[in-house]
Write a protein that holds these residues in place. Structure first.
Motif, PDB file in Angstrom:
ATOM      1  N   SER A  90     -19.894 -39.689  52.965  1.00 11.80           N
ATOM      2  CA  SER A  90     -19.032 -39.879  51.811  1.00 11.80           C
ATOM      3  C   SER A  90     -19.107 -41.320  51.316  1.00 11.80           C
ATOM      4  O   SER A  90     -19.193 -41.574  50.110  1.00 11.80           O
ATOM      5  CB  SER A  90     -17.594 -39.504  52.172  1.00 11.80           C
ATOM      6  OG  SER A  90     -16.778 -39.505  51.032  1.00 11.80           O
ATOM      7  N   PHE A 142     -20.306 -42.771  47.515  1.00 11.61           N
ATOM      8  CA  PHE A 142     -19.557 -43.659  46.633  1.00 11.61           C
ATOM      9  C   PHE A 142     -20.247 -45.009  46.437  1.00 11.61           C
ATOM     10  O   PHE A 142     -20.152 -45.593  45.359  1.00 11.61           O
ATOM     11  CB  PHE A 142     -18.120 -43.836  47.131  1.00 11.61           C
ATOM     12  CG  PHE A 142     -17.285 -42.608  46.865  1.00 11.61           C
ATOM     13  CD1 PHE A 142     -16.927 -42.268  45.571  1.00 11.61           C
ATOM     14  CD2 PHE A 142     -16.903 -41.786  47.898  1.00 11.61           C
ATOM     15  CE1 PHE A 142     -16.184 -41.129  45.314  1.00 11.61           C
ATOM     16  CE2 PHE A 142     -16.151 -40.645  47.662  1.00 11.61           C
ATOM     17  CZ  PHE A 142     -15.796 -40.318  46.364  1.00 11.61           C
ATOM     18  N   LEU A 144     -22.777 -44.288  43.717  1.00  6.60           N
ATOM     19  CA  LEU A 144     -22.215 -43.463  42.644  1.00  6.60           C
ATOM     20  C   LEU A 144     -23.001 -43.587  41.338  1.00  6.60           C
ATOM     21  O   LEU A 144     -23.154 -42.607  40.617  1.00  6.60           O
ATOM     22  CB  LEU A 144     -20.751 -43.844  42.421  1.00  6.60           C
ATOM     23  CG  LEU A 144     -19.916 -42.909  41.578  1.00  6.60           C
ATOM     24  CD1 LEU A 144     -19.887 -41.514  42.166  1.00  6.60           C
ATOM     25  CD2 LEU A 144     -18.513 -43.457  41.430  1.00  6.60           C
ATOM     26  N   LEU A 189     -20.069 -34.139  44.303  1.00  9.33           N
ATOM     27  CA  LEU A 189     -18.913 -34.814  44.891  1.00  9.33           C
ATOM     28  C   LEU A 189     -18.322 -33.977  46.032  1.00  9.33           C
ATOM     29  O   LEU A 189     -18.023 -34.496  47.107  1.00  9.33           O
ATOM     30  CB  LEU A 189     -17.865 -35.070  43.813  1.00  9.33           C
ATOM     31  CG  LEU A 189     -16.582 -35.759  44.247  1.00  9.33           C
ATOM     32  CD1 LEU A 189     -16.866 -37.187  44.710  1.00  9.33           C
ATOM     33  CD2 LEU A 189     -15.577 -35.760  43.106  1.00  9.33           C
TER      34      LEU A 189
END
Length: 79
Positions: free
Chosen positions: A29, A33, A36, A51
């Motif tokens: 995760s 990010f 991104l 996502l």
């Protein structure tokens, strides 16, 4: 009488795989990010799909069971 050292060792052996699994999901995760910008070009449905799948804890079949309408719309959007 319970040997505390043995109890802690057993606890560690039981919990370590679970903790490692969550740590790996958290790391995946984090990478999502941090990168991104690589996904900002995506349309909303593919972006939302990416996502939701970022940690690897949810696969397409799991997501389909949770929200079949979303998966159907996503699959239509990538045709």
């Amino acid at each position: 009488m319970v040997n505390i050292s043995d109890a802690l060792t057993e606890f560690e052996q039981l919990r370590r795989p679970i903790v490692d699994e969550y740590q790996e999901a958290a790391y995946e995760s984090l990478l999502f990010f941090e990168n991104l910008k690589d996904y900002m070009h995506l349309d909303p449905l593919p972006f939302a799909y990416k996502l939701m799948m970022r940690s690897g804890k949810i696969d397409i079949e799991n997501l389909r069971r949770r929200d079949p309408a979303f998966v159907s719309r996503y699959e239509e959007s990538i045709k």
